[in-house]
Design a protein around this motif. Sequence first.
Motif, short mmCIF file in Angstrom:
data_model
loop_
_atom_site.label_atom_id
_atom_site.label_comp_id
_atom_site.label_asym_id
_atom_site.label_seq_id
_atom_site.Cartn_x
_atom_site.Cartn_y
_atom_site.Cartn_z
N SER A 85 -14.04 4.35 5.64
CA SER A 85 -13.60 2.96 5.57
C SER A 85 -12.08 2.88 5.38
O SER A 85 -11.41 2.03 5.96
CB SER A 85 -14.31 2.22 4.44
N TYR A 86 -11.55 3.78 4.56
CA TYR A 86 -10.09 3.83 4.40
C TYR A 86 -9.42 4.16 5.73
O TYR A 86 -8.36 3.61 6.06
CB TYR A 86 -9.71 4.88 3.36
N TYR A 135 -13.88 2.12 -2.18
CA TYR A 135 -13.24 1.25 -1.19
C TYR A 135 -13.51 -0.20 -1.54
O TYR A 135 -14.67 -0.59 -1.77
CB TYR A 135 -13.76 1.56 0.21
N MET A 192 -6.40 7.35 -0.32
CA MET A 192 -5.33 6.84 0.53
C MET A 192 -4.22 7.86 0.74
O MET A 192 -3.54 7.84 1.77
CB MET A 192 -4.79 5.53 -0.03
N ASP A 210 0.81 -1.22 0.00
CA ASP A 210 0.00 0.00 0.00
C ASP A 210 0.84 1.28 0.00
O ASP A 210 0.30 2.38 -0.11
CB ASP A 210 -0.91 0.03 1.23
N LYS A 218 -8.89 1.27 7.98
CA LYS A 218 -7.81 0.38 7.56
C LYS A 218 -6.44 0.99 7.75
O LYS A 218 -5.48 0.29 8.10
CB LYS A 218 -8.02 0.02 6.09
N TYR A 219 -6.30 2.30 7.55
CA TYR A 219 -4.98 2.90 7.48
C TYR A 219 -4.64 3.82 8.64
O TYR A 219 -3.50 4.27 8.75
CB TYR A 219 -4.83 3.66 6.15
N ASP A 229 -17.36 5.39 2.39
CA ASP A 229 -16.11 4.96 1.77
C ASP A 229 -14.89 5.67 2.34
O ASP A 229 -13.88 5.04 2.66
CB ASP A 229 -16.18 5.20 0.25
N HIS A 244 -6.23 10.32 -4.83
CA HIS A 244 -6.66 9.03 -4.30
C HIS A 244 -6.89 9.20 -2.79
O HIS A 244 -6.05 9.80 -2.10
CB HIS A 244 -5.60 7.96 -4.55
N TYR A 266 -4.64 9.78 3.94
CA TYR A 266 -4.25 9.11 5.17
C TYR A 266 -2.75 8.96 5.29
O TYR A 266 -2.20 8.95 6.40
CB TYR A 266 -4.98 7.77 5.28
#
Length: 544
Positions: free
Chosen positions: A388-389, A537, A363, A349, A392-393, A385, A361, A366
């Motif tokens: 949700s990232y 996501y 991501m 990632d 995870k991050y 969405d 993007h 984050y």
Amino acid sequence: MDKHAGDIAVAVSQAYGVDTMFTLSGGHVFPLYDGAVHENMRILDVRHEQSAVFAAEATARLTRKPGLAVLTAGPGITNGVSGVATAHFNGSPVVVLGGRAPASRWGSGALQEMDHPPLFESITKLAFTGSGADAIGQDVEMAFRTALAPHRGPVFLDFYMDHLFSPAEERATETLAPSPLEPDPDRLAEIARLLAEAQRPVLVLGSDVWMDRAEEAARDFAEEFRLPVIPNGQGRGILPAGHELLATRARGLAFGQADLVIVAGTPLDFRLGYGWFGGKDGAPLARVVHLADAPSQLATHTGLSGSAAGDLSMLFWALTQACATAGVTPRPDWTEKLREAATSAIAADADLLESDADPIHPMRVYGELNRQLDDDAVVIGDGGDFVSYAGKYVEPRRPGNWLDPGPYGCLGTGLGYSIAARIARPSSQVVLLLGDGAAGFSLMDVDTLVRHNLPVVMICGNNGMWGLEKHPMRMLYGYDVAADLQPQARYDQVVTALGGGGELVTKPSEIGPALQRAFDSGVPYLVNIATDPEVAYPRTTTGV
């Protein structure tokens, strides 16, 4: 000074640790405000009643003390229903005190005359109407005791307006803490036996581990037997970011190949595949053990190989002893396999977290944020969405520093949660992550942040759509409807108009400096980031 019923209600609330009343002004509850003034309780007034309840709920989740919301009669109370439902699903000890049309006029069509408790019966531990001014102390005590008893949850209590205004005698308040429920040692011995037999165990730590003050006992248990851990909700941070046993980034492999999954302090709901684990790459289905703070929380919809209920601190300490007696030993090959998988996922990632893609993007946001977060930062997610990232991050470094709506999935929690977080953690960074859809539910409460001098950094992932609905609808039907929002809407200008700060970001290189300006500003500040609407996501599970 003669006391009225509002004075008594506030004094009892203070005895249970309440120091802030979250509310939106209404005449039916004026005596409660007067009581707060007399008793030096902080009154925090918001722009929508849902934010008052969300703030009370976040207070409970951050401080592990009860939260208090005061709502005026009729629409004031119905506006708070979603907040109470969220507290119900999260097991948050919240007391909502409501106004009610006068008893002397009941049945004659008084303003906002409505029987509120039936609305709350299915989403509270208790919903009732006070029996009179003389009983108000007893009624409020009952509300707080009930909210705090395992399993925690919200209580609704309303008062006839004329009762609240009536004189009332002060009485001593007995803040009796609920007696801790001791776990059954035979059940713990059986769980220890299952763990001794397991080759690929996984431990899930949920929000109630934090709420039960069991984070130290749970971490010691995991480290003693080298158990891979996947945190859930406010269980995030019990093992800090970078901990070698943290298997968040190897979640699919862990759940797919585990032969024993111990789930503590969270329900076996859609977030955990309803309790079905294993079965991947030829592995058999996993045995499942459920640990909860009360028997009512143990799963009944799926077969369990073991279960135990009780105070989770006591439970983890006792389970550690039982496992030592049973000869449980670490499984280094399994732990190392998951650690390598997590390391590979993180490495894979890295490019997207540094992505220079234009449009942005999600991501990349984050990647920039993680560099600026302090160890004690409180991170709040309110969105689909985009958030949700974050799940995870963004990996918390301490327990109790992550807030999201929980399994009820109610958008609009963010501003109320932010208000509470800034009060509960005055020296910490408070970061609110907003989807542009979620922003529409509660952004007006930036006015509350400004009026009460509560600086919060808000980051809006703005893709101009209801992303959680648009992409799946396209997949199902080949088209989408009712899923578009205004592209690059200037939510930042809403914040500046209300007295805060903000800016629109459209280039990846602008994200880091904009975040730094937000943290340095000392005011409520929204960084409005235009993200790529074509990026969705990647989901592998649904809630159906």
